[in-house]
Design a protein around this motif. Structure first.
Motif, short mmCIF file in Angstrom:
data_model
loop_
_atom_site.label_atom_id
_atom_site.label_comp_id
_atom_site.label_asym_id
_atom_site.label_seq_id
_atom_site.Cartn_x
_atom_site.Cartn_y
_atom_site.Cartn_z
N SER A 124 49.39 49.56 26.84
CA SER A 124 49.78 48.29 26.31
C SER A 124 50.93 48.15 25.23
N THR A 125 51.32 49.34 24.59
CA THR A 125 52.53 49.44 23.95
C THR A 125 53.85 49.63 24.91
N ALA A 126 53.54 50.07 26.05
CA ALA A 126 54.59 50.22 26.95
C ALA A 126 54.67 48.87 27.98
N ASP A 127 54.00 47.95 27.83
CA ASP A 127 54.02 46.68 28.58
C ASP A 127 53.29 47.32 29.90
N SER A 128 52.22 47.79 29.64
CA SER A 128 51.45 48.42 30.64
C SER A 128 50.57 47.62 31.85
N SER A 129 49.98 47.94 32.63
CA SER A 129 49.00 47.54 33.52
C SER A 129 47.60 47.57 33.33
N LEU A 130 47.15 48.04 32.11
CA LEU A 130 45.69 48.11 31.66
C LEU A 130 45.32 46.72 30.79
N GLY A 131 46.37 46.38 29.96
CA GLY A 131 45.94 45.14 29.40
C GLY A 131 46.28 43.95 29.72
N ARG A 132 46.61 42.90 29.34
CA ARG A 132 46.98 41.81 29.69
C ARG A 132 48.85 41.97 30.16
N ASP A 133 49.06 41.70 31.13
CA ASP A 133 50.44 41.76 31.90
C ASP A 133 50.91 40.77 32.66
N TYR A 134 52.17 40.92 33.15
CA TYR A 134 52.78 39.90 33.78
C TYR A 134 53.13 40.52 35.13
N LEU A 135 53.16 39.43 36.04
CA LEU A 135 53.55 39.72 37.58
C LEU A 135 54.47 38.58 37.78
N VAL A 136 55.51 38.83 38.76
CA VAL A 136 56.46 37.97 39.10
C VAL A 136 56.29 38.10 40.67
N ILE A 137 55.98 36.66 41.07
CA ILE A 137 55.76 36.59 42.49
C ILE A 137 56.71 35.79 43.28
N SER A 138 56.76 35.72 44.35
CA SER A 138 57.44 34.84 45.26
C SER A 138 57.01 34.84 46.69
N ARG A 139 57.20 33.79 47.34
CA ARG A 139 56.76 33.80 48.72
C ARG A 139 57.58 34.68 49.78
N GLU A 140 56.92 35.22 50.58
CA GLU A 140 57.38 36.25 51.56
C GLU A 140 58.28 35.44 52.53
N ILE A 141 59.31 36.12 52.80
CA ILE A 141 60.32 35.42 53.66
C ILE A 141 60.29 35.97 55.03
N LYS A 142 60.11 35.10 55.92
CA LYS A 142 59.70 35.59 57.28
C LYS A 142 61.02 34.89 58.15
N PHE A 169 57.44 33.95 28.02
CA PHE A 169 57.34 35.15 29.11
C PHE A 169 58.42 36.20 28.95
N PHE A 170 59.08 36.11 27.82
CA PHE A 170 60.19 37.26 27.64
C PHE A 170 59.50 38.29 26.89
N ASP A 171 59.72 39.66 27.08
CA ASP A 171 59.21 40.70 26.54
C ASP A 171 59.45 40.80 24.87
N LYS A 172 60.94 40.27 24.87
CA LYS A 172 61.59 40.22 23.52
C LYS A 172 62.74 39.14 23.55
N ILE A 184 56.16 33.58 37.22
CA ILE A 184 55.82 34.56 36.47
C ILE A 184 54.35 34.27 35.99
N LEU A 185 53.40 35.14 36.10
CA LEU A 185 52.01 35.13 35.87
C LEU A 185 51.60 35.98 34.79
N GLU A 186 50.88 35.61 33.88
CA GLU A 186 50.14 36.28 32.61
C GLU A 186 48.73 36.41 33.00
N VAL A 187 48.55 37.74 33.59
CA VAL A 187 47.31 38.01 34.02
C VAL A 187 46.40 38.90 32.81
#
Length: 414
Positions: free
Chosen positions: A50-68, A139-142, A250-253
């Motif tokens: 969590s102190t290193a912007d981790s994957s175990l607590g609340r986190d953020y995902l940047v998603i986009s559509r797949e380009i085909k 959504f910015f970390d800082k 950007i998703l806050e999960v």
């Protein structure tokens, strides 16, 4: 504590098997130590990530559509946005806004200039085509200072435009571009001191704005500007028809280790920036393994509890005649059972204390690794609260069983 000088206790303890009590204590210690160690390990790792912007607590995902292929639709529709927001693991959704104008970034540094940048190099004339994106500030970390950009309402020169770069871009410059062209590597502080010009191309017109690198982000992989600037620039200088829907989100999960996230992304052909899905898999397996370890520890503790119950049952059965005699002499079942209460309470307290001490001793092996990455350890309070809860529940359960057995023995029904 047990009154060892009491005649009643000296009479009752003759039938107590020290081996059975020791076996219970040892089994219960092993089980409880496993449970508490697993809880503390998970707490420390979760806090470290969590102190290193981790994957175990609340986190953020940047998603986009797949380009085909060529010409695929890159933008999210309103229906897709609503579906994403309805997912139980989504806390909030932020939309990226892309620049819709041509722009160039130019370095404003004379040849041989040193100044407050700390290096000398022929940078005059260096420029590059640029693109920008903006997203909600939360959504910015800082957020850097001066991020609240507002256009000059009276015309004339506009305020300097703050820019936030991905840390990956600086890494690429230092270890790729700089090495290829013989430029010196630069630090974040040095880059932030370099004056820039942002040139917006509007047909044959050139609009010159002062800009500067306000900060770097490890969360956002883009060249970011304030939303207020993006709105102002797109309204004035955008070319072509307005774009319907954002191309990136950007998703806050709240539960990044949830396997449903990966399944949802694959089902809808969404791509996640970076290695967040790998981190989510790691978080999921960590929680799964922690749960298995805790389950094993709980199972051992339950078996230890039944070992004690069996020992007490055999003990009461052996002492049946003595218990009846004591009742006939005027002792109440409660006063007789009190000696057994104090025995199990003392054993349980000793087991819990030793288990907690064992956790602190074992914790040393992973705390050094956490400190080496400048992360913080978790609190020991959850582990201590669980230890106290186990002590209370275990002792109360023992007391209830002992009271029941002693009363049955007093009535000659054991």
């Amino acid at each position: 504590m047990i009154r060892t000088q009491s005649p009643v206790w000296r009479l009752l303890k003759r039938n107590i098997s020290a081996g059975q009590i020791l076996g219970y204590a040892l089994a219960n210690f092993v089980g409880l130590a496993i449970v508490l160690t697993a809880v503390q390990f998970y707490t420390d790792v979760k806090a470290a990530y969590s102190t290193a912007d981790s994957s175990l607590g609340r986190d953020y995902l940047v998603i986009s559509r797949e380009i085909k292929g060529i010409g695929s639709r890159p933008n999210f529709t309103n229906r897709e946005l609503e579906e994403i927001r309805e997912q139980p693991w989504v806390e909030s959704v932020g939309e990226f806004t892309a620049s819709r104008f041509e722009s160039v970034i130019k370095v404003n540094l004379a040849p041989g200039a040193v100044g407050n940048t700390g290096f000398s190099m022929p940078l005059r004339g260096i420029s590059t085509d640029a693109f920008f994106e903006s997203l909600p500030d939360r959504f910015f970390d800082k957020l850097p200072e001066g991020w609240d950009w507002e256009p000059n309402p009276y015309g004339g020169p506009q305020p300097r435009v703050p820019i936030v770069l991905s840390k990956d871009y600086l890494t690429l410059f230092n270890f790729g571009f700089a090495a290829s062209y013989g430029f010196p590597t630069v630090s974040e502080r040095t880059v932030s001191a370099v004056p820039l010009s942002l040139i917006i191309i509007d047909g044959t017109q050139r609009i010159y704005l002062e800009a500067y690198i306000a900060g770097f982000s490890s969360r956002i992989n883009t060249i970011a500007v304030p939303e207020s600037f993006m709105t102002w620039a797109n309204d004035r200088y955008a070319s072509g028809a307005p774009v319907k829907g954002p191309s990136r989100l950007i998703l806050e999960v709240s539960d990044p280790g949830n396997p449903e996230i990966k399944a949802f992304m694959e089902e809808n052909s969404y791509e996640v920036a970076g290695d967040k899905m790998s981190s989510s898999d790691s978080a999921y397996f960590l929680r799964l393994i922690t749960g298995i370890v805790i389950g094993v520890g709980v199972l051992i503790s339950i078996l230890a509890f039944f070992i004690l119950m069996l020992s007490i049952f055999l003990l009461v059965q052996k002492s049946r005649e003595k218990l009846r005699d004591l009742i006939l002499l005027g002792y109440t079942p409660g006063s007789v059972a009190g000696y057994y209460y104090r025995l199990v309470a003392t054993v349980n307290l000793l087991v819990v204390v030793l288990a907690v001490v064992a956790v602190f001793a074992v914790r040393h092996f992973w705390s050094n690794g956490i400190e080496s990455v400048s992360a913080e350890e978790g609190s020991v309070m959850p582990m201590l609260l669980i230890a106290c809860g186990v002590l209370v529940v275990l002792t109360l359960s023992n007391v209830m069983v002992i009271r029941h057995l002693v009363r049955r023995s007093a009535r000659g029904r054991v």
